[in-house]
Design a protein around this motif. Structure first.
Motif, PDB file in Angstrom:
ATOM      1  N   ASP A  70      51.157 -79.708 -42.041  1.00 27.60           N
ATOM      2  CA  ASP A  70      52.309 -78.895 -41.685  1.00 27.60           C
ATOM      3  C   ASP A  70      52.058 -78.337 -40.291  1.00 27.60           C
ATOM      4  O   ASP A  70      51.137 -78.762 -39.620  1.00 27.60           O
ATOM      5  CB  ASP A  70      52.474 -77.758 -42.703  1.00 27.60           C
ATOM      6  N   ALA A  89      56.491 -82.238 -46.622  1.00 25.99           N
ATOM      7  CA  ALA A  89      57.324 -83.268 -45.989  1.00 25.99           C
ATOM      8  C   ALA A  89      56.496 -84.513 -45.680  1.00 25.99           C
ATOM      9  O   ALA A  89      55.348 -84.426 -45.243  1.00 25.99           O
ATOM     10  CB  ALA A  89      57.942 -82.730 -44.708  1.00 25.99           C
ATOM     11  N   GLY A 100      68.152 -69.699 -45.265  1.00 25.02           N
ATOM     12  CA  GLY A 100      66.979 -68.823 -45.198  1.00 25.02           C
ATOM     13  C   GLY A 100      65.843 -69.491 -44.431  1.00 25.02           C
ATOM     14  O   GLY A 100      65.240 -68.910 -43.536  1.00 25.02           O
ATOM     15  N   GLN A 103      71.099 -73.660 -38.670  1.00 26.71           N
ATOM     16  CA  GLN A 103      70.107 -74.328 -39.520  1.00 26.71           C
ATOM     17  C   GLN A 103      70.473 -75.775 -39.824  1.00 26.71           C
ATOM     18  O   GLN A 103      70.239 -76.259 -40.942  1.00 26.71           O
ATOM     19  CB  GLN A 103      69.946 -73.544 -40.841  1.00 26.71           C
ATOM     20  N   THR A 138      60.315 -70.849 -36.322  1.00 23.42           N
ATOM     21  CA  THR A 138      61.519 -70.701 -35.485  1.00 23.42           C
ATOM     22  C   THR A 138      61.193 -71.004 -34.024  1.00 23.42           C
ATOM     23  O   THR A 138      61.907 -71.760 -33.357  1.00 23.42           O
ATOM     24  CB  THR A 138      62.066 -69.263 -35.604  1.00 23.42           C
ATOM     25  N   TRP A 194      61.545 -81.186 -37.609  1.00 22.97           N
ATOM     26  CA  TRP A 194      60.993 -80.419 -36.482  1.00 22.97           C
ATOM     27  C   TRP A 194      62.032 -80.448 -35.381  1.00 22.97           C
ATOM     28  O   TRP A 194      62.202 -81.447 -34.711  1.00 22.97           O
ATOM     29  CB  TRP A 194      59.647 -80.988 -36.022  1.00 22.97           C
TER      30      TRP A 194
HETATM   31  C1  DP6 Z   1      56.476 -78.472 -40.070  1.00 19.47           C
HETATM   32  O1  DP6 Z   1      61.529 -74.799 -42.749  1.00 19.47           O
HETATM   33  O2  DP6 Z   1      59.600 -73.365 -41.967  1.00 19.47           O
HETATM   34  O3  DP6 Z   1      56.892 -77.744 -42.295  1.00 19.47           O
HETATM   35  O4  DP6 Z   1      64.065 -73.536 -40.766  1.00 19.47           O
HETATM   36  O5  DP6 Z   1      62.816 -72.206 -39.061  1.00 19.47           O
HETATM   37  O6  DP6 Z   1      62.516 -71.698 -41.491  1.00 19.47           O
HETATM   38  P1  DP6 Z   1      62.803 -72.749 -40.452  1.00 19.47           P
HETATM   39  O7  DP6 Z   1      61.585 -73.773 -40.458  1.00 19.47           O
HETATM   40  P2  DP6 Z   1      60.686 -74.330 -41.626  1.00 19.47           P
HETATM   41  O8  DP6 Z   1      60.027 -75.600 -40.868  1.00 19.47           O
HETATM   42  C2  DP6 Z   1      59.152 -76.425 -41.534  1.00 19.47           C
HETATM   43  C3  DP6 Z   1      58.624 -77.448 -40.633  1.00 19.47           C
HETATM   44  C4  DP6 Z   1      57.510 -78.313 -41.159  1.00 19.47           C
HETATM   45  C5  DP6 Z   1      58.027 -79.716 -41.512  1.00 19.47           C
HETATM   46  C6  DP6 Z   1      58.832 -79.863 -42.768  1.00 19.47           C
HETATM   47  O9  DP6 Z   1      58.589 -79.144 -43.753  1.00 19.47           O
HETATM   48  O10 DP6 Z   1      59.715 -80.749 -42.765  1.00 19.47           O
END
Ligand code: DP6
Length: 363
Positions: A314, A30, A164, A41, A224, A35
């Motif tokens: 990340d 990203a 997911g 979701q 999460t 966040w």
């Molecule tokens: C910091 O997609 O792993 O990578 O929806 O709970 O599975 P869940 O979270 P996830 O969160 C990723 C957050 C990040 C920033 C991003 O990839 O945008």
């Protein structure tokens, strides 16, 4: 506007007894971060990512009709061997998507999955993993509904992947993907990731991402738990509106190729993500001393050479180094000379922008 209803399966004309598919799905990084999320979701703010090319999950889905249609039934293999501890996540995923894929209980599944990146490298496998499973399920759905368009296939795969793991919806299709409603990006949606719909400046062709593995340990906070910390966070509202502004700004930058501004937005987003973690309750510091050493070295290198290299992070200690293809020789040399020493066992992964999920086997 897209609604959840649009994704409910309601054809039942074809009977399929068994088959198998294999897909690869990439990880993504990203630029403007997701966040914080709402129920089901739904992201608290829009995000945008580069799709990666080398860091992938490869998943094979074999299925056969079963008699008892009361429950989900599946075996889960990781690199060919049974992996019980991944099962609850898949069970939960099936439960979440059942209303959209009511055929799932008709089959027994064998899910055999592997990653191209080292296990527990600290690279999120949930994005590529959930995306790879979602496209396989859509291959089955396409057998049941052969008239399905490619567009619907991709949209629903992204929709399922999101259920997911949020960031997984950005790993289906396209090299730059937006997820979450944004006023300046037509077609953007909280329900699915969509390919960035504007012409991208050639500066971003084959953009490079070298991932420095600083700390391969278990994640201190699961995503999460991390997203939950944005509820009642003192800076949440400011952050969410900032993400909208940064997405507007990066949209312009992706079109005009201004790398100075690109660097500013991307690094600020990474540090803001970590600032949110440091200022939540409970609070976390997910960077390690070596993360900071690397960041300082990158800043010095950029200042000395004017080479447009930047970092992003990340929810962990690893550092993604982003740079244009035409400076890769100098940048890789810099990484070898100055940064490898800060990586765990000297490990790093060279990746670049890629195009999304790919079908490998189709029977
Ligand atoms: C910091 O997609 O792993 O990578 O929806 O709970 O599975 P869940 O979270 P996830 O969160 C990723 C957050 C990040 C920033 C991003 O990839 O945008």
């Amino acid at each position: 506007m897209l609604t959840e209803k649009y994704f409910i399966f309601n054809q039942n004309t074809v009977t399929i007894n068994e088959g198998n598919f294999q897909w690869s799905a990439p990880s993504n990084i990203a630029l403007v971060k997701y966040w914080g999320k709402k129920a089901n979701q739904i992201p608290a703010n829009p995000s945008i990512s580069f799709t990666l090319n080398q860091c992938k999950t490869i998943t094979k889905l074999a299925f056969s009709q079963k008699e008892n249609k009361a429950d989900f039934s599946f075996d889960l293999l990781f690199e060919g061997k049974p992996k019980e501890d991944f099962k609850p996540k898949i069970q939960k995923f099936f439960e979440r998507i059942e209303v959209y894929c009511p055929y799932l209980k008709n089959y027994h599944f064998t899910i055999d999955t592997q990653n191209t990146f080292p296990h527990s490298s600290g690279i999120a496998s949930s994005a590529s993993g959930m995306a790879a499973l979602a496209v396989n399920i859509m291959s089955l759905e396409k057998e049941l509904n052969p008239n399905m368009s490619d567009n619907f296939f991709n949209e629903k795969a992204s929709f399922l992947a999101r259920l997911g793991s949020g960031s997984a919806c950005r790993s289906i299709n396209g090299n730059i993907v937006v997820w979450g409603n944004h006023k300046a990006i037509e077609g953007s949606s909280d329900l699915i990731g969509v390919e960035f719909p504007f012409k991208v400046h050639s500066n971003f062709n084959n953009y490079q991402d070298t991932i420095l593995l600083v700390d391969k340990g278990e994640k201190q906070v699961s995503s999460t738990v991390g997203h939950d910390l944005m509820h009642n966070h003192p800076y949440a509202e400011q952050r969410f509106s900032q993400a909208h502004q940064n997405l507007s700004a990066i949209k312009t930058v992706l079109e005009n190729g201004n790398l100075e501004q690109f660097i500013q937005i991307v690094e600020s987003e990474a540090l803001t993500l970590h600032a949110m973690m440091m200022t939540s309750m409970p609070y976390f510091i997910l960077m390690k001393p070596n993360t900071l050493e690397i960041i300082n070295r990158i800043w010095k290198f950029r200042n000395d050479t004017k080479i447009p290299v930047c970092f992003t992070l990340d929810a962990g200690a690893n550092v993604h180094i982003l740079y244009p293809e035409n400076v890769s020789v100098e940048t890789l040399q810099f990484i070898k000379d100055e940064l490898v020493g800060y990586c765990q066992n000297g490990q790093y992964i060279c990746d670049e922008i890629g195009f999304g999920s790919q079908l490998i086997i189709d029977n």
